[in-house]
Design a protein around this motif. Structure first.
Motif, PDB file in Angstrom:
ATOM      1  N   PRO B 537      -2.053 139.078 -49.201  1.00  0.00           N
ATOM      2  CA  PRO B 537      -3.189 139.901 -49.602  1.00  0.00           C
ATOM      3  C   PRO B 537      -4.074 140.298 -48.424  1.00  0.00           C
ATOM      4  CG  PRO B 537      -2.977 138.001 -51.047  1.00  0.00           C
ATOM      5  CD  PRO B 537      -2.040 137.786 -49.901  1.00  0.00           C
ATOM      6  N   LYS B 538      -4.042 139.503 -47.370  1.00  0.00           N
ATOM      7  CA  LYS B 538      -4.906 139.827 -46.232  1.00  0.00           C
ATOM      8  C   LYS B 538      -4.101 140.382 -45.070  1.00  0.00           C
ATOM      9  CE  LYS B 538      -8.791 138.874 -47.962  1.00  0.00           C
ATOM     10  NZ  LYS B 538      -9.780 139.935 -48.147  1.00  0.00           N
ATOM     11  N   GLU B 539      -2.873 140.696 -45.312  1.00  0.00           N
ATOM     12  CA  GLU B 539      -1.979 141.160 -44.236  1.00  0.00           C
ATOM     13  C   GLU B 539      -2.076 140.258 -43.010  1.00  0.00           C
ATOM     14  OE1 GLU B 539      -1.144 145.605 -44.398  1.00  0.00           O
ATOM     15  OE2 GLU B 539      -3.273 145.514 -44.832  1.00  0.00           O
ATOM     16  N   ALA B 540      -2.140 138.962 -43.294  1.00  0.00           N
ATOM     17  CA  ALA B 540      -2.278 138.000 -42.206  1.00  0.00           C
ATOM     18  C   ALA B 540      -0.926 137.557 -41.673  1.00  0.00           C
ATOM     19  CB  ALA B 540      -3.063 136.775 -42.684  1.00  0.00           C
ATOM     20  N   ILE B 541       0.144 137.896 -42.396  1.00  0.00           N
ATOM     21  CA  ILE B 541       1.466 137.458 -41.948  1.00  0.00           C
ATOM     22  C   ILE B 541       2.242 138.651 -41.414  1.00  0.00           C
ATOM     23  CG2 ILE B 541       3.587 136.266 -42.597  1.00  0.00           C
ATOM     24  CD1 ILE B 541       2.161 134.995 -44.863  1.00  0.00           C
ATOM     25  N   THR B 542       2.828 138.450 -40.282  1.00  0.00           N
ATOM     26  CA  THR B 542       3.707 139.490 -39.774  1.00  0.00           C
ATOM     27  C   THR B 542       4.976 138.803 -39.305  1.00  0.00           C
ATOM     28  OG1 THR B 542       3.935 141.269 -38.187  1.00  0.00           O
ATOM     29  CG2 THR B 542       2.621 139.393 -37.502  1.00  0.00           C
ATOM     30  N   LEU B 543       5.957 139.601 -38.928  1.00  0.00           N
ATOM     31  CA  LEU B 543       7.189 138.986 -38.465  1.00  0.00           C
ATOM     32  C   LEU B 543       7.329 139.206 -36.977  1.00  0.00           C
ATOM     33  CD1 LEU B 543       9.312 139.853 -41.510  1.00  0.00           C
ATOM     34  CD2 LEU B 543       8.868 137.580 -40.683  1.00  0.00           C
ATOM     35  N   GLU B 544       7.876 138.174 -36.352  1.00  0.00           N
ATOM     36  CA  GLU B 544       7.997 138.183 -34.904  1.00  0.00           C
ATOM     37  C   GLU B 544       8.740 139.422 -34.421  1.00  0.00           C
ATOM     38  OE1 GLU B 544      10.222 134.818 -33.444  1.00  0.00           O
ATOM     39  OE2 GLU B 544       8.524 134.320 -32.180  1.00  0.00           O
ATOM     40  N   ASN B 545       9.863 139.707 -35.047  1.00  0.00           N
ATOM     41  CA  ASN B 545      10.704 140.785 -34.548  1.00  0.00           C
ATOM     42  C   ASN B 545      10.545 142.098 -35.291  1.00  0.00           C
ATOM     43  OD1 ASN B 545      12.310 140.234 -32.284  1.00  0.00           O
ATOM     44  ND2 ASN B 545      13.262 138.591 -33.451  1.00  0.00           N
ATOM     45  N   ILE B 546      10.663 142.032 -36.605  1.00  0.00           N
ATOM     46  CA  ILE B 546      10.631 143.278 -37.362  1.00  0.00           C
ATOM     47  C   ILE B 546       9.361 143.328 -38.188  1.00  0.00           C
ATOM     48  CG2 ILE B 546      11.937 144.801 -38.871  1.00  0.00           C
ATOM     49  CD1 ILE B 546      14.414 143.219 -38.110  1.00  0.00           C
ATOM     50  N   SER B 547       8.312 143.861 -37.603  1.00  0.00           N
ATOM     51  CA  SER B 547       7.051 144.001 -38.311  1.00  0.00           C
ATOM     52  C   SER B 547       7.129 145.216 -39.222  1.00  0.00           C
ATOM     53  CB  SER B 547       5.927 144.178 -37.298  1.00  0.00           C
ATOM     54  OG  SER B 547       6.192 145.334 -36.542  1.00  0.00           O
ATOM     55  N   THR B 548       6.151 145.321 -40.111  1.00  0.00           N
ATOM     56  CA  THR B 548       6.098 146.494 -40.977  1.00  0.00           C
ATOM     57  C   THR B 548       6.023 147.769 -40.133  1.00  0.00           C
ATOM     58  OG1 THR B 548       5.008 145.198 -42.672  1.00  0.00           O
ATOM     59  CG2 THR B 548       4.784 147.575 -42.834  1.00  0.00           C
ATOM     60  N   ASP B 549       5.284 147.710 -39.055  1.00  0.00           N
ATOM     61  CA  ASP B 549       5.201 148.888 -38.183  1.00  0.00           C
ATOM     62  C   ASP B 549       6.565 149.287 -37.639  1.00  0.00           C
ATOM     63  OD1 ASP B 549       2.552 149.155 -38.570  1.00  0.00           O
ATOM     64  OD2 ASP B 549       1.937 148.062 -36.757  1.00  0.00           O
ATOM     65  N   LYS B 550       7.362 148.298 -37.342  1.00  0.00           N
ATOM     66  CA  LYS B 550       8.704 148.612 -36.832  1.00  0.00           C
ATOM     67  C   LYS B 550       9.525 149.328 -37.883  1.00  0.00           C
ATOM     68  CE  LYS B 550      10.528 146.134 -32.948  1.00  0.00           C
ATOM     69  NZ  LYS B 550      11.003 144.824 -32.552  1.00  0.00           N
ATOM     70  N   ILE B 551       9.400 148.871 -39.136  1.00  0.00           N
ATOM     71  CA  ILE B 551      10.149 149.549 -40.200  1.00  0.00           C
ATOM     72  C   ILE B 551       9.631 150.980 -40.349  1.00  0.00           C
ATOM     73  CG2 ILE B 551      10.812 149.472 -42.630  1.00  0.00           C
ATOM     74  CD1 ILE B 551      10.464 146.476 -42.572  1.00  0.00           C
TER      75      ILE B 551
END
Ligand SMILES: Cc1cc2nc3c(=O)[nH]c(=O)nc-3n(C[C@H](O)[C@H](O)[C@H](O)COP(=O)(O)OP(=O)(O)OC[C@H]3O[C@@H](n4cnc5c(N)ncnc54)[C@H](O)[C@@H]3O)c2cc1C
Lengths: 249, 564
Positions: B537-551
């Motif tokens: 809900p707080k967009e506090a989690i991202t992924l090391e390699n494939i972030s949402t921005d990468k997608i």
């Protein structure tokens, strides 16, 4: 192929052996680790960029490589369809297909069927005045799905509807749908208010006219947004306050 | 710390040698068959052998068993091993010797060979002493050819020897060499893995008549190329896998009638149900609740077995139902050959007396495999009694680790993998029957048929592998194979509000909250599916390699290409 509708196909990394990932030329395939990975914003953004159809192909339970990641993905698509209906987008432009890697189905036939089913809708943006409205709506939808209320509620959907709580109760799917639809409508309007005032300060009346929502309701939402620290009074013109979206973070 | 918890998927946890099942099955999904064999070999030098005859505890533990049937793990292993043999294995290179301390291994069964394999990989000079002309122990001399071909055994042992293991065959421990003589010859550690090679006796009259031959001796004589007179009617006594092997072998060698006499009922048979089924297909007849009382001879040769009928007691404290003879129910079976197969015992006469336990087995610490004599370790059937290849391999590996630590002066018992963790509790689902015939295995094929068959089954194998739920944490199979982008969830602690959503939805239970209520990702478990990141809900989690921005940028790229 139908005037080259632009199609994006999100597939799970694990859903197909590599030999069956073949699609018509107007389709771009984007592989993700799991369809549970798809943040709703990704799909809304695809439409906002003028994609005419999005098909998501994930793995049927129990063949999801991440146990129930795909079940979460399934819920996201359900949510997105409700959002699309609000924005005036044909919900058919988004399709979820659950396959099992064991079934050895061909991706291209799944995609072709999808294209065939939506070809009558034509391109999403028709080069007319209405496009601007649709884009605005999509942006509002994107804003809505980044806020925590929808994310919290939809993230808990499976827990709420599938599991029994400590009091031995469970929410039925219909009840949940009512809850989320209510939340969705409110958040969608709030997002619109937020977006409008982000551009330039506006009064309740202006906002009400712009989004076609009763001014009393707009005022209620403004109160909520102010309480959340998302909106502030920019200045007062005469007796009319003008509101402005506040940057968060 | 004695024993620590390592997060394994259930298959790997159930395997005594902890073979990285999830990893190689995953590689098979992707069609990386050769890499799959390499992954198996990290933990087990016998992919082709175990692919044929392992009792596969992994399949019993497989989570998929709760949904339909377990993944046909053993068959997949056999397949990739066979493909590798077909295509030609990359030549093994000797491992340079890193240490000077010589290690002696007594017995070239799976336990001894696995220990030699591990120690050679560590860089120790290893010598294996074996009294038989060929290496392999029971795998070479007792498991019949129709289940495990000799060239398969040889091929895999050659791999071990290729690492630079020295072998001395025709050397008998207790006669030609002893613990003391080995120590005098400069061996700093000894691993005793002599198996349980002696047949248990029936101890009834007539056991020494001509025509009575104990199962292990029977099978071993055949493997040594001796010609045996096979009777027309053969009675095999016992209910274990050895009895089944002896019976099916006798049938194959031309016996007209083969019967198995077992003193309990079918349910209590220690033999695996699929083995029993195969024997029945071969025409072996089973008689239950009968026990031999004496063997009747005529002119020094077997003529009949006299048996008593049995009934089963109520289950005792251990839950086992003991057979109780029913008086006056003597009856005879006319036979001209009797093969007792009621178990094997350890040949303790060759051992130093201080390491012999009360039960006729070698006494060794169950975890470290140390015996009472410092520097002397023991494992395999000789310690457990007749068990299985994979357990022997597990023992060999544990012994190798102990020997390494002993020689390096480290604490021997530290940090042993003992317990394993179920990642998700599937047991709530209804359990289904285990499948015994796999879609990818065809047991009897001639050498020529194999190649064509392999081609055909490769796809079938990949689909079978796709049935793997991947229920364990990241198996790290792909290190160096460059197939999977390893990914991990990362929590931005300043954004996390401790709402618990990610903790609830992580399919693998990889996220917990710390004392201050902030989500913490356990990197060992996280597989990077991103289900949490898509919902935080707080967009506090991202992924090391494939972030949402990468997608999203993949999306942009896709659209750009389209326009051009
Ligand atoms: C008929 C039969 C069928 C089986 N089928 C299966 C099966 O399908 N799957 C499965 O997993 N397991 C099976 N097993 C069990 C399996 O073979 C054993 O559990 C396993 O081989 C034990 O390994 P080990 O290394 O402890 O001993 P062994 O394999 O018995 O090896 C011991 C070695 O030590 C040597 N040795 C003994 N004494 C001396 C001495 N004094 N000096 C020098 N060398 C000595 C022996 O010659 C032998 O090579 C079967 C066993 C039998 C008898």
């Amino acid at each position: 192929m139908e005037a080259g509708l632009r199609i994006i196909c999100f597939i799970c990394d694990w859903a197909f052996p590599e030999w069956s990932i073949e699609t018509p030329p107007n389709v771009s395939v984007i592989q993700v680790k799991c369809i549970g990975r798809l943040d709703p914003i990704i799909i809304l953004e695809a439409f906002a960029r003028g994609v005419d159809g999005v098909i998501v192909v994930g793995c049927k339970w129990p063949d999801c490589h991440f146990i129930d990641g795909s079940l979460y993905g399934e819920r996201t698509i359900r949510l997105l369809k409700k959002i699309m209906a609000l924005t005036g987008l044909e919900t058919e432009r988004l399709r979820l297909e659950m396959v099992s890697p064991i079934e050895n189905r061909s991706l291209s036939s799944i995609v072709e069927k999808f294209i065939d089913d939506i070809k009558d809708f034509g391109p999403l943006f028709k080069g007319k005045e209405a496009d601007k409205e649709l884009l605005f709506n999509l942006q509002a939808a994107e804003q809505a799905v980044t806020w925590s209320r929808l994310r919290m509620l939809s993230g808990r959907e499976r827990k709420l509807t599938e599991k029994v709580n400590v009091y031995g109760e469970r929410i039925s799917q219909e009840e949940y749908d009512r809850l989320i639809e209510e939340a969705l409508e409110e958040e969608y309007i709030r997002s619109k208010i937020y977006l409008i005032t982000k551009g330039k300060p506006a009064s309740v009346e202006e906002i009400s006219r712009r989004i076609g929502v009763d001014s009393f309701l707009v005022l209620q939402h403004i109160v909520t947004l102010r309480r959340k620290g998302l909106l502030g009074v920019d200045r007062i013109e005469g007796y009319t306050p003008l509101y402005k979206a506040l940057e968060v973070g | 710390m004695r024993g620590y918890v390592k997060k394994f998927p259930p298959c790997r946890g159930a395997c005594p040698a902890h073979v990285n099942v999830q990893a190689y099955v995953c590689l098979i999904q992707m069609g990386k068959f050769r890499e799959a064999v390499e992954v198996i070999r990290r933990d087990l030098p016998f992919p082709a052998i175990c692919g044929r005859v392992c009792f596969s505890p992994c399949e019993d533990a497989c989570s998929r068993i709760n949904i339909d049937q377990s993944v046909a793990i053993r068959s997949l292993k056999r397949l990739v091993a066979d493909i590798e043999r077909e295509q030609g294995r990359v030549a093994v290179k000797p491992v340079p010797k890193k240490y000077d301390e010589k290690v002696a291994i007594i017995g070239a069964g799976p336990a001894g060979l696995a220990a030699a394999y591990e120690l050679a990989k560590l860089g120790y000079p290893v010598t294996v002493f074996e009294r038989m002309p060929e290496l392999g122990g029971m795998m070479r001399y007792c498991i019949p050819d129709y289940r495990l071909e000799k060239f398969v055994v040889k091929n895999e042992i050659d791999y071990i020897l290729g690492l630079g293991v020295e072998v001395k065959t025709g050397v008998e421990f207790g006669k030609d060499i002893t613990v003391d003589s080995l120590k005098r010859d400069g061996y700093k550690a000894i691993f005793i893995a002599i198996g349980a090679q002696l047949s248990a006796k029936l101890n009834i009259p007539g056991e020494d008549l001509e025509g009575v031959i104990h199962a292990v001796d029977f099978l071993r004589s055949l493997a040594l190329g001796k010609r045996l007179n096979i009777g027309e009617t053969v009675a095999v006594i016992g209910g274990g896998n050895t009895a089944i092997d002896a019976a099916r072998t006798a049938k194959r060698l031309g016996a007209k009638r083969v019967m198995i006499l077992y003193r309990r009922s079918r349910e209590e048979m220690p033999a695996h149900p699929w083995e029993v089924e195969m024997a029945e297909k071969d025409g072996v007849k089973f008689y239950f609740l009968v026990a031999p009382k004496r063997i009747i001879g005529e002119g020094g040769r077997v003529r009949a077995v006299e048996c008593l009928r049995m009934r089963l007691s109520e289950p005792d404290e251990t839950g086992r139902r003991r057979p109780i003879p029913i008086p006056f129910t003597e009856h005879q079976y006319e036979v001209d050959m009797v093969i007792p197969a009621i178990g094997q015992v350890v040949e303790i006469s060759c051992l130093p007396p201080e390491i012999i336990g009360k039960n006729g087995l070698i006494e060794a610490d169950p975890v470290t495999l140390e015996t009472k004599i410092p520097g002397v370790f023991a494992g395999g059937d000789a310690v457990t009694g007749p068990a299985s290849i994979i357990e022997a391999v597990g023992a060999g590996k544990r012994a190798a680790l102990s020997i390494h630590r002993y020689l390096r002066g480290e604490a021997i018992e530290e940090e042993r993998i003992e317990e394993t963790t179920w990642v998700k509790d599937w047991s709530l689902l209804e359990k289904k029957e285990r499948r015994y015939e796999s879609p990818v295995e065809k047991p009897h094929l001639s050498f020529e048929e194999v190649r064509a068959y392999l081609e055909r089954v490769q796809r079938a194998a990949r689909f079978e592998a796709f049935r793997c739920l991947g229920c364990g944490p990241c198996a790290e199979c792909l290190a160096g194979v460059d197939l999977c982008v390893k990914d991990k969830a990362i929590v931005d602690e300043s954004k996390c509000v401790g709402c618990n959503l990610c903790v609830e939805i992580c399919p693998f239970g990889a996220i917990v909250k710390n004392e201050s209520g902030v989500a913490q990702v356990n990197e060992e478990i996280c597989k990077g599916c991103g289900t949490c990141a898509a919902r935080c809900p707080k967009e506090a989690i991202t992924l090391e390699n494939i972030s949402t921005d990468k997608i999203l940028s993949a999306l942009s790229n896709a659209l750009v290409v389209r326009v051009v």
